[in-house]
Design an enzyme around this catalytic site. Structure first.
Site: not given
Ligand SMILES: NC(=O)c1ccc[n+]([C@@H]2O[C@H](COP(=O)([O-])OP(=O)(O)OC[C@H]3O[C@@H](n4cnc5c(N)ncnc54)[C@H](O)[C@@H]3O)[C@@H](O)[C@H]2O)c1
Length: 591
Positions: A425, A496
Site C-alpha cells: 500500500s 490513500n
C-alpha cells in the site's frame, strides 16, 4: 434551561432559509420570514407550502402537523418585522457586503438583546459581526442541506461571541432534533473545512490525468465507504460554490492545498457548474438531473487481451494474504498459499477455514461452497512450488528489502509469462519490479482490508508494466468479483493519497484546539455522511500505520501541507497507536 427563542425571524427563504423556517416552526415556535420584495415573499411561502406537502406525501409529516406548522409561519418583505424576534437567522446569498448591510440594518431595528445569526458557509462571521454594535450577540449557525434530513448544525463563535449566546443557539438546535457542534470562525468551519480540501485534491488528481473520474469516484466509495465519490459530489454541490469556498479557505490558510485546482476555474468559466447546469465533471441528462449520461469511451482503447490465469499463488500468511486467498478460492481458482514454513501456511489455511465458517454461520455461504473453496487451497512452505502458477500475489511484510528479496526469488522460480503482483500500500511497485529480470510482468494489486468484503482493487501499472499484464489483472478482478480502478505507481495510489491528507488535516484541526475529537467525528458523520469520523478511523487503522503513509506521501509530493501533524508523531512516540494498544485519540477497552 428555559426553552430558548419563542419567536425566530428567518431572513432569506431560499434553499436554506425555507428549510430552517420549517424546522423551527415544527418545534412549535413562531417564525417571521422575510424576503426581498413582495413577489419573492409570495413565492417563498408557496415553496414552503409545496415542500411541506411533499413531506406529508412521503410520510415525514402528518397533515395536522403541516397545518399547525404553517400557521406558525408568516412571510413578508419588511425587515422591521424581525424586531419581534428573539433570534434572527440570516440565510441570504453568500455575499459579504449583502450580509454586512443586512446585519447593520438588523442591529438598528432589533432590540439590543436579540441574537443575530448568520447562515454563511465560508464568509467571516467576525466581519459580519463587525457591521453591528453587538458583536457579542452575533454568531454563525450553519445548517446543512437539506435541512429536514441533515442532523448537523455548526454553531460558530467569533472571539467576541458570548458563550451563553452560543449555548442558547446550541440548545435551540437540539430542540429542533439536530446535533450541534461548536466551531470557531474559520472558512469552512469543521465539516466543509475538512471536506473541501479533499475535494480539491480529487479535482487536481483528475486534472493531472492520474486516474479517470469514474475510477477516482469508485475508489473513494468502495475503498472508504463514502456515500459519493468526490467528483460526483463536486457536481452536486456546484463547482462554482466549491471554488468560492476554497478561495475563502485559501485566503485564510495560505495553504496551497486549499488553492482551488485550476480545473475548477475552467469549468466555472465555461458555465459547467455541475448538476444544476447539466454538466460539470460528468454530463447529466438535463440541467438539474442527477442521472449522468455515459460518454463515448475514449476511442474504445485498443488494449490487448489479458493472459490466461488458471491458477494463482499467494505469498504470505497474514491478514491480507489469507483474505486474498479466500477471494480467489471462492471464485473457483486453485490457489497455492505459500508461506515461509509449512506450519505458517497450514495455520493461514486454518484461519481461512474459520473465516469461511463464519460466512456459513451468517448464511452468506453454503457448506458446499465452503468445502469447494477449501479444497482449492494448497498450503506450502516453499516458494519453489509456485513454479507453474499463472499469477502470484505477494502480501508479505510492508518492507521493501523483504519484498525485493521475494521478487528476486519469484523471478528465479516462477515460469516465464506469469504475472507477478504486489499488494503493497505504500512502497513503489517499480522497486519490486526491478528486483526481477522481467519488470514488464510486475504490477500492483492493492486489495483493501478485509479483502473478502472490500470490493475495491487498485491496479497499479508502473512505467514498465506491459499492457497485457494490466489487462490480465483487470480481467482477473472481474472474474473474482472485485471492482478494479487503474492508476499509476505513485505514493498513496488513489485512495490513500486522498484519504490520509484529510485525516492529517483533522489531526491538525484538533491540535489547534479548533474543535474537539467528538465534534470533528460528529461533523464528518452527520455533515458528510461518512461511515466513521476521522479519529475513529485513525484509531482503527493504527496511528503508526497512518504516520508511515503520511510520511511517504509527504516525501513523494514535498507539499508542506502534507507534512504529518506533530500531534500524530507525539502520540506514536508515546505508544498510543489506537485500538490495538488500547489508546489513540480515544481510550479503548483492551480486548
Ligand atoms: N445551499 C446549501 O447547500 C447551503 C448549505 C449551508 C449553508 N448555506 C448558506 O446559506 C445561505 C443561504 O444560501 P441558499 O442556498 O439558501 O441561497 P438561495 O439563493 O437559495 O436563497 C437566498 C434567498 O435570500 C433572498 N434574499 C436575497 N437578498 C435578500 C434580502 N436583502 N433580504 C431578504 N432576503 C433576501 C433571496 O430572494 C433568496 O430567496 C448562504 O450563506 C449559503 O452559503 C448554503
Amino acid at each position: 434551561m428555559e426553552r430558548p427563542f419563542p419567536t425566530v425571524a428567518v431572513v432569506g427563504l431560499g434553499t436554506m432559509g425555507a428549510g430552517v423556517a420549517v424546522a423551527v416552526a415544527r418545534s412549535g415556535r413562531r417564525v417571521i420570514g422575510v424576503e426581498a420584495g413582495p413577489t419573492r415573499a409570495v413565492r417563498a411561502l408557496a415553496r414552503i407550502e409545496a415542500s411541506t406537502a411533499r413531506a406529508v406525501a412521503r410520510g415525514r409529516l402528518t397533515a395536522e402537523e403541516r397545518t399547525a406548522l404553517l400557521a406558525l409561519i408568516e412571510v413578508g418583505d419588511d425587515l422591521a418585522a424581525a424586531a419581534q424576534a428573539d433570534l434572527v437567522i440570516e440565510e441570504v446569498p453568500e455575499d459579504l457586503e449583502l450580509k454586512r448591510g443586512l446585519f447593520a440594518e438588523l442591529d438598528r431595528i432589533c432590540p439590543p438583546e436579540t441574537l443575530l445569526a448568520t447562515g454563511t458557509t465560508a464568509l467571516s462571521v467576525t466581519r459580519i459581526a463587525a457591521a453591528t454594535a453587538r458583536p457579542e450577540r452575533v454568531l454563525g449557525v450553519h445548517f446543512f442541506n437539506p435541512v429536514h434530513s441533515m442532523k448537523l448544525v455548526e454553531v460558530v463563535r467569533t472571539v467576541l461571541t458570548s458563550p451563553q449566546a452560543a449555548e442558547q443557539v446550541a440548545e435551540l438546535a437540539r430542540d429542533l432534533g439536530k446535533e450541534p457542534v461548536a466551531a470557531g470562525d474559520r472558512a469552512g468551519f469543521i465539516a466543509n473545512g475538512l471536506l473541501f480540501a479533499y475535494l480539491n485534491q480529487a479535482a487536481a488528481m483528475f486534472e493531472s490525468r492520474y486516474a479517470t473520474r469514474e475510477d477516482i469516484d469508485a475508489a473513494m466509495r468502495l475503498g472508504c465507504g463514502l456515500p459519493m465519490g468526490p467528483l460526483a459530489l463536486l457536481d452536486l454541490i456546484g463547482v462554482d460554490t466549491a471554488r468560492t469556498v476554497l478561495e475563502a479557505m485559501y485566503e485564510q490558510s495560505k495553504d496551497r492545498l486549499h488553492a482551488p485546482a485550476p480545473i475548477l476555474g475552467q469549468l466555472v468559466a465555461a458555465g459547467l457548474l455541475g448538476r444544476k447546469s447539466g454538466r460539470g465533471f460528468y454530463t447529466y441528462e438535463a440541467p438539474g438531473s442527477s442521472t449522468p449520461v455515459a460518454e463515448e469511451a475514449a476511442a474504445a482503447e485498443a488494449r490487448p487481451a489479458g493472459r490466461e490465469v488458471r491458477s494463482v499463488g499467494v505469498c504470505g500468511s497474514g491478514t491480507m494474504a489469507t483474505g486474498i486467498v479466500e477471494v480467489f478460492a471462492k471464485a473457483g481458482l486453485p490457489v497455492l498459499l505459500a508461506a515461509r514454513s509449512q506450519e505458517k501456511a497450514e495455520r493461514a489455511k486454518a484461519q481461512l477455514a474459520k473465516s469461511l465458517e463464519r460466512s456459513v454461520a451468517k448464511g452468506r455461504l453454503t457448506e458446499q461452497a465452503r468445502d469447494a473453496a477449501l479444497a482449492l487451497v494448497t498450503p506450502t512452505g516453499g516458494y519453489q512450488d509456485l513454479a507453474d502458477v499463472d499469477l502470484v500475489v505477494e502480501a508479505v511484510a510492508e518492507d521493501l528489502a523483504v519484498k525485493r528479496e521475494l521478487f528476486t526469488a519469484l523471478d528465479r522460480i516462477v515460469k516465464p509469462g506469469a504475472v507477478l503482483a504486489t499488494t503493497t500500500s505504500s512502497l513503489p511497485v517499480i522497486s519490486c519490479a526491478t528486483a526481477t529480470s522481467r519488470p514488464q510482468d510486475v504490477i500492483g494489486m492493492h486489495f483493501f482490508n478485509p479483502a473478502p468484503a472490500m470490493k475495491l482493487v487498485e491496479v497499479v501499472s508502473t512505467v514498465l508494466t506491459a499492457e497485457d499484464v494490466t489487462a490480465t489483472v483487470l480481467e482477473l478482478c472481474a472474474k473474482v468479483r472485485k471492482h478494479p480502478v487503474e492508476c499509476g505507481d505513485r505514493a498513496g495510489f488513489i485512495v490513500n493519497a486522498l484519504l490520509f491528507p484529510y485525516l492529517n488535516d483533522a489531526v491538525r484541526m484538533l491540535a489547534e484546539h479548533y474543535a474537539t475529537v467528538d465534534d470533528i467525528d460528529t461533523a464528518m458523520k452527520l455533515g458528510c455522511g461518512y461511515p466513521m469520523g476521522p479519529f475513529e478511523l485513525l484509531d482503527v487503522v493504527g496511528l503508526d500505520v497512518s504516520l508511515t503513509i503520511e510520511k511517504v506521501l509527504h516525501q513523494e509530493f514535498r507539499e508542506p501541507g502534507l507534512a504529518a501533524a506533530p500531534l500524530l508523531e507525539h502520540l506514536v512516540a508515546a505508544g498510543c497507536l489506537g485500538r490495538k494498544t488500547g489508546r489513540g485519540f480515544r481510550d479503548h477497552a483492551r480486548r
